[in-house]
Write an enzyme that holds these catalytic residues in place. Structure first.
Site, PDB file in Angstrom:
ATOM      1  N   CYS A  74      -6.514  -3.767   7.254  1.00  0.00           N
ATOM      2  CA  CYS A  74      -7.431  -2.579   7.169  1.00  0.00           C
ATOM      3  C   CYS A  74      -8.971  -3.374   6.527  1.00  0.00           C
ATOM      4  O   CYS A  74      -9.844  -4.051   6.988  1.00  0.00           O
ATOM      5  CB  CYS A  74      -7.408  -0.890   6.374  1.00  0.00           C
TER       6      CYS A  74
ATOM      7  N   CYS B  62       0.977  -1.438  -0.027  1.00  0.00           N
ATOM      8  CA  CYS B  62       0.235   0.178   0.244  1.00  0.00           C
ATOM      9  C   CYS B  62       0.794   1.145   0.053  1.00  0.00           C
ATOM     10  O   CYS B  62       0.241   2.283  -0.554  1.00  0.00           O
ATOM     11  CB  CYS B  62      -0.920  -0.325   1.020  1.00  0.00           C
TER      12      CYS B  62
END
Length: 339
Positions: free
Chosen positions: A205, A99
């Site tokens: 997440c 990410c």
């Protein structure tokens, strides 16, 4: 030189204090909230909506604008898609590293620079560079270096190890030189106590409140196979799929005198070789092989066959290991970072 700064606002205390410090330093600050995943838990609650509300409230308090940026599609293609491919191949990737490399310090960095006119970006990561927390020591003729934070528990350089030098040269880490208790105390002192009390997000997440085993099973087909004792060659148990296990992980196999640990995974046969006892000699090595080199600053004059020494960390919470006795540089067979 650096006037307009776009800071990534997550709704947590680290980015909140970062934005406060930037404003206090006199920068023209713009907040950006990145939406990378559509997550609704089993009760129909979306944690991202609460984070957005917290980010909006913070920016109102600091009198700075906030832009919402949707990277859901980019995240799916560049992070989550590769994440699944690696798991299917028996590799255990780290989505936070992916990410940062593809979204925060590539897509977001370029969006801030090209569309929002930012001179630099800022994040709430616990990390430092040789240019200082506000790029006050920026030198266009000097290579940028990623440096560990003084807080050994919160240091996040492991997750930032694959970002580009271009992005790092234009990134501020306002809280990078502070410890987590210092950040919370500062937040309380300046009226951001609601963020200091907010529960810190943990884990991946997109998994949410589910177990990781349950989550990954929704995307990758379950292929049961045997656990094979590396010494005896006999089957000592069954597994539900290679993607559920990583090398070095303790196996839950009943009826054994000593616990088993994953030694090797064989994708072609769906066999997981295991070693008995945490001190089994096959579980130790003084040589590491990796692929796809990622350098923030490639060492000058590095040639094929050259031996170099380096510090090595295989997991965020584990200490740096030094020295690795030797490291043979071979193109396409390295994975090192100038940290």
């Amino acid at each position: 030189m650096f006037r307009r700064v776009v800071v990534g606002i997550s709704g947590g205390v680290d980015s909140a204090v970062s934005a406060y410090l930037l404003k206090k330093q006199g920068f023209e600050v713009c907040g950006a909230f990145m939406k990378n995943w559509d997550l609704i838990d089993e009760a129909g609650y979306c944690s991202g909506e609460q984070d957005l509300e917290d980010a909006q409230r913070l920016c109102r308090m600091l009198s700075i604008p906030l832009e919402e940026i949707n990277f859901v599609k980019d995240y799916w293609v560049e992070v989550f898609g590769n994440f699944l491919k690696d798991y299917e191949a028996g590799i255990t990737p780290n989505p936070d590293i992916l990410c940062n490399r593809h979204i925060k310090f590539n897509r977001f960095f370029r969006h801030a620079r090209e569309r929002l006119g930012a001179d630099a970006i800022a994040t709430g990561h616990y990390a430092r560079t040789n240019f200082g927390p506000f790029l006050e020591r920026y030198n266009p003729n000097e290579k940028v270096r990623l440096l560990m934070a003084p807080d050994p528990i919160k240091d996040q350089t492991f997750f930032l190890s694959q970002i580009s030098a271009e992005a790092l040269r234009h990134t501020m880490f306002p809280v990078g030189a502070l410890t987590k208790p210092q950040v919370k105390q500062l937040a309380t002192e300046v009226g951001l106590d609601a963020y200091a009390r907010k529960k810190e997000s943990m884990g991946i997440c997109f998994v949410g409140k589910r177990s990781f085993q349950q989550f990954i099973g929704e995307y990758i087909e379950t292929k049961p196979g045997p656990f094979m004792d590396v010494d005896s060659g006999r089957e000592v148990g069954r597994h539900a799929g290679l993607h559920h296990w990583t090398v070095g992980q303790k196996c839950k196999i009943g009826g054994c005198l000593q616990p088993y640990y994953v030694l090797r995974k064989h994708r072609e046969t769906n066999v997981i070789e295991v070693a008995s006892g945490h001190d089994h000699p096959l579980l130790y090595t003084d040589m590491v092989y990796a692929e796809q080199p990622v350098w923030i600053n490639a060492p000058p004059g590095l040639a094929e066959g050259q031996v170099v020494r380096f510090e090595f960390r295989f997991q965020h919470t584990k200490p740096l290991l030094f020295p690795i006795p030797k490291y043979l540089y071979e193109p396409a067979c390295t994975d090192a970072t100038d940290v």
